[in-house]
Scaffold this active site. Structure first.
Site, mmCIF file in Angstrom:
data_model
loop_
_atom_site.group_PDB
_atom_site.id
_atom_site.type_symbol
_atom_site.label_atom_id
_atom_site.label_comp_id
_atom_site.label_asym_id
_atom_site.label_seq_id
_atom_site.Cartn_x
_atom_site.Cartn_y
_atom_site.Cartn_z
ATOM 1 N N LYS A 1 15.942 18.814 -13.179
ATOM 2 C CA LYS A 1 16.671 18.434 -11.957
ATOM 3 C C LYS A 1 15.933 18.963 -10.725
ATOM 4 O O LYS A 1 15.734 18.245 -9.747
ATOM 5 C CB LYS A 1 18.107 18.988 -12.002
ATOM 6 C CG LYS A 1 18.993 18.261 -13.000
ATOM 7 C CD LYS A 1 20.346 18.931 -13.221
ATOM 8 C CE LYS A 1 21.129 18.196 -14.318
ATOM 9 N NZ LYS A 1 22.426 18.771 -14.641
ATOM 10 N N GLN B 1 25.512 24.317 -13.645
ATOM 11 C CA GLN B 1 25.247 23.692 -14.944
ATOM 12 C C GLN B 1 26.310 24.104 -15.965
ATOM 13 O O GLN B 1 26.641 25.285 -16.094
ATOM 14 C CB GLN B 1 23.840 24.087 -15.434
ATOM 15 C CG GLN B 1 23.387 23.392 -16.700
ATOM 16 C CD GLN B 1 23.184 21.883 -16.548
ATOM 17 O OE1 GLN B 1 22.996 21.369 -15.451
ATOM 18 N NE2 GLN B 1 23.232 21.170 -17.646
ATOM 19 N N ASP C 1 28.104 16.662 -8.417
ATOM 20 C CA ASP C 1 28.449 16.276 -9.791
ATOM 21 C C ASP C 1 29.699 15.393 -9.821
ATOM 22 O O ASP C 1 29.952 14.714 -10.826
ATOM 23 C CB ASP C 1 28.761 17.537 -10.621
ATOM 24 C CG ASP C 1 27.585 18.014 -11.453
ATOM 25 O OD1 ASP C 1 26.815 17.170 -11.938
ATOM 26 O OD2 ASP C 1 27.456 19.246 -11.635
HETATM 27 N N1 GUN Z 1 26.080 19.621 -18.467
HETATM 28 C C1 GUN Z 1 25.839 18.439 -19.086
HETATM 29 N N2 GUN Z 1 25.807 17.424 -18.196
HETATM 30 C C2 GUN Z 1 26.026 17.976 -16.985
HETATM 31 C C3 GUN Z 1 26.119 17.432 -15.674
HETATM 32 O O1 GUN Z 1 25.994 16.221 -15.430
HETATM 33 N N3 GUN Z 1 26.353 18.332 -14.685
HETATM 34 C C4 GUN Z 1 26.518 19.662 -14.924
HETATM 35 N N4 GUN Z 1 26.765 20.464 -13.881
HETATM 36 N N5 GUN Z 1 26.449 20.194 -16.127
HETATM 37 C C5 GUN Z 1 26.205 19.342 -17.151
#
Ligand code: GUN
Length: 285
Positions: free
Chosen positions: A54, A98, A121
Site C-alpha cells: 500500500k 491494518q 477504508d
Molecule cells: N485487512 C484485510 N483487508 C483490509 C483492508 O481492506 N483494510 C484494512 N485496514 N485492513 C484489512
C-alpha cells in the site's frame, strides 16, 4: 467453455496512473499532496506485505505516505492517541489501521476513532451508513475494486442474480450493498448457509470472500457466470491461491478473476482513489 480472465493487475495499473495524474493536478493547483497514514500493530507477516504494498503504491503515485509499525502490546489508549494526532494532521488525508488487530484491541473502538472524512477504508459506522443509504463517501476498497472489475467487462447487473459468499464487514456486507444498488438481486451467504451450492449455482455473478482455499468448485458455478475470487490464501505448496478452485471453475465460468493478479491489486488502486478523493475534498471544504 474457457472463461475470460479479468486481469486485475492491468486494470489497477491504469487506475493508479489516473490517480497519479489527479494527484499531480492537486499539487499544481493547491500545493497539496494526498497523504495516507498506514498503521500496523504487531508483525503479522501477511499484514506486513499488504501494508508495504500500500505504501509503495502511494509513493509511485506521488502521494505522501507514512507507515508506522507499532509494538504488538501497544495499549488501546496509545493507539487512540496516535489516531487522534493523525486526525488533526493537515498533511494526512487518509488513515488506515491494518486489520486484524491483536486480540487485546477492539477493532470497533479503533475504527470509530478515525475521523470519518479520513476513513479511506470506509469502515467507520458513519461511512457504512452512508453506503447503506445510497450516499457513499468512501466505499471499502475491495468491494469498490470488484465493482470496477465488473464494470470493465460490462457485466449487466440490473436484474442479475448476484451471490456473495462471506458476510464480513470489510468485503461481504458492503459488496452486497453495492450489487443491490446496481440493481442486482442479492443473496448474501455466510458460514451457516445450508446447501451453499444451491445458492451459488443460481448466480450470474458470484463473489467469494471466505478465506477458505478452494471452497468453491466448478460444479458449484452456473455455466457462463462471472466469478470474482477475493481470497488470498497460501496453499500447501506455498503458492498463493484463492477461495475458488480455479482449474475447475474456469472451465465453467464465462469470466473469472485469477489469484494472484485479480482482486488484490484492485484493492490497492481503490485505496489510492479514496485517499485522493479525501485530499480533493479537503481542498474543496
Ligand atoms: N485487512 C484485510 N483487508 C483490509 C483492508 O481492506 N483494510 C484494512 N485496514 N485492513 C484489512
Amino acid at each position: 467453455m474457457t472463461a475470460r480472465i479479468i486481469n486485475g493487475t492491468e486494470l489497477a495499473r491504469s487506475l493508479r496512473a489516473q490517480a497519479a495524474e489527479r494527484a499531480a493536478r492537486l499539487v499544481e493547483r493547491h500545493g497539496v499532496k494526498p497523504g495516507l497514514a498506514v498503521l500496523l500493530v504487531g508483525a503479522d507477516p501477511a499484514s506486513q506485505v499488504y501494508v508495504r504494498n500500500k505504501v509503495k503504491a502511494c509513493e509511485e503515485a506521488g502521494f505522501h505516505s507514512v507507515m508506522e509499525t507499532l509494538p504488538p502490546d501497544l495499549s488501546e489508549a496509545d493507539l487512540l492517541a496516535r489516531i487522534d494526532a493523525l486526525n488533526h494532521d493537515p498533511a494526512i488525508h487518509g488513515i488506515l489501521v491494518q486489520l486484524p488487530l491483536p486480540g487485546h484491541l477492539s477493532s470497533h473502538t479503533v475504527i470509530e476513532a478515525i475521523a470519518p472524512e479520513k476513513d479511506v477504508d470506509g469502515f467507520h459506522v458513519a461511512n457504512a451508513g452512508q453506503l447503506m443509504t445510497g450516499k457513499p463517501q468512501f466505499i471499502p476498497c475491495t468491494p469498490y475494486g470488484v465493482m470496477k472489475m465488473l464494470e470493465s467487462v460490462e457485466v449487466p447487473l440490473r436484474g442479475a442474480e448476484a451471490v456473495v459468499v462471506g458476510a464480513s464487514n470489510i468485503v461481504g456486507k458492503p459488496m452486497a450493498m453495492l450489487l443491490l444498488q446496481a440493481g442486482a438481486t442479492v443473496t448474501l451467504c455466510n458460514s451457516k448457509t445450508r446447501d451453499l451450492a444451491a445458492h451459488t449455482r443460481r448466480a450470474d455473478v458470484l463473489v467469494v470472500a471466505t478465506g477458505r482455499p478452494g471452497m468453491i468448485t466448478g460444479d458449484m458455478v452456473k455455466p457462463g457466470a462471472v466469478v470474482i475470487d477475493v481470497g488470498i490464501n497460501r496453499g500447501a505448496d506455498g503458492k498463493l491461491c484463492g477461495d475458488v478452485d480455479y482449474a475447475s471453475a474456469q472451465a465453467v465460468a464465462g469470466a473469472i478473476t485469477p489469484v494472484p493478479g485479480g482482486v488484490g491489486p484492485m484493492t490497492i488502486a481503490m485505496l489510492l482513489i479514496n485517499t485522493l478523493e479525501a485530499a480533493e475534498r479537503s481542498q474543496a471544504a
